[in-house]
Design a protein around this motif. Structure first.
Motif, PDB file in Angstrom:
ATOM      1  N   UNK A  71       5.268   0.507 -52.157  1.00 54.50           N
ATOM      2  CA  UNK A  71       5.428   1.887 -52.603  1.00 54.50           C
ATOM      3  C   UNK A  71       5.089   2.867 -51.471  1.00 54.50           C
ATOM      4  N   UNK A  72       4.003   2.577 -50.754  1.00 55.14           N
ATOM      5  CA  UNK A  72       3.591   3.468 -49.665  1.00 55.14           C
ATOM      6  C   UNK A  72       4.628   3.498 -48.550  1.00 55.14           C
ATOM      7  N   UNK A  73       5.131   2.329 -48.158  1.00 55.15           N
ATOM      8  CA  UNK A  73       6.084   2.260 -47.049  1.00 55.15           C
ATOM      9  C   UNK A  73       7.457   2.828 -47.399  1.00 55.15           C
ATOM     10  N   UNK A  74       7.863   2.689 -48.658  1.00 58.66           N
ATOM     11  CA  UNK A  74       9.187   3.197 -49.062  1.00 58.66           C
ATOM     12  C   UNK A  74       9.158   4.609 -49.574  1.00 58.66           C
ATOM     13  N   UNK A  75       7.972   5.088 -49.955  1.00 58.04           N
ATOM     14  CA  UNK A  75       7.869   6.415 -50.531  1.00 58.04           C
ATOM     15  C   UNK A  75       8.387   6.462 -51.962  1.00 58.04           C
ATOM     16  N   UNK A  76       8.605   5.332 -52.560  1.00 58.15           N
ATOM     17  CA  UNK A  76       9.106   5.252 -53.935  1.00 58.15           C
ATOM     18  C   UNK A  76       8.001   4.749 -54.851  1.00 58.15           C
ATOM     19  N   UNK A  77       7.923   5.323 -56.034  1.00 58.64           N
ATOM     20  CA  UNK A  77       6.957   4.881 -57.030  1.00 58.64           C
ATOM     21  C   UNK A  77       7.707   4.056 -58.071  1.00 58.64           C
ATOM     22  N   UNK A  78       7.583   2.750 -57.989  1.00 57.78           N
ATOM     23  CA  UNK A  78       8.287   1.878 -58.905  1.00 57.78           C
ATOM     24  C   UNK A  78       7.505   1.716 -60.204  1.00 57.78           C
ATOM     25  N   UNK A  79       8.216   1.588 -61.298  1.00 60.86           N
ATOM     26  CA  UNK A  79       7.586   1.302 -62.591  1.00 60.86           C
ATOM     27  C   UNK A  79       6.924   2.488 -63.241  1.00 60.86           C
ATOM     28  N   UNK A  80       7.170   3.690 -62.729  1.00 63.68           N
ATOM     29  CA  UNK A  80       6.622   4.876 -63.368  1.00 63.68           C
ATOM     30  C   UNK A  80       7.777   5.734 -63.853  1.00 63.68           C
ATOM     31  N   UNK A  81       7.574   6.341 -64.983  1.00 65.16           N
ATOM     32  CA  UNK A  81       8.642   7.173 -65.560  1.00 65.16           C
ATOM     33  C   UNK A  81       8.383   8.620 -65.331  1.00 65.16           C
TER      34      UNK A  81
END
Length: 81
Positions: A71-81
């Motif tokens: 998540x930190x490296x991609x800047x994406x927060x997976x699994x959160x709505x």
């Protein structure tokens, strides 16, 4: 394709190497959450089969660390709505 002398038991063609992941992704007999790989000597060659998931891959702490790092490296927060 050039074969390496004496390596036949440890290597196979790229086409044969794609069979286990293709089986896992497309076979109606493949089950989610399992590991599929080659069934030959040392799991280096052979047809698709269900394998035991490596102990290191079953660590929930390692999985959580990897998830956070991803998540930190991609800047994406997976699994959160």
């Amino acid at each position: 394709m050039r074969r390496l002398a004496g390596w036949g038991v440890f290597v196979h063609s790229a086409d044969a190497g794609t069979l286990p992941p293709l089986y896992a992704a497309t076979s109606p007999d493949a089950k989610g959450g399992l590991l599929y790989g080659p069934d030959g000597f040392g799991q280096f060659t052979g047809g698709p089969t269900e394998l035991t998931i490596y102990r290191s891959a079953r660590s929930e702490a390692d999985a959580a660390r990897l998830w956070q790092l991803s998540e930190r490296l991609t800047g994406a927060a997976f699994g959160t709505a």
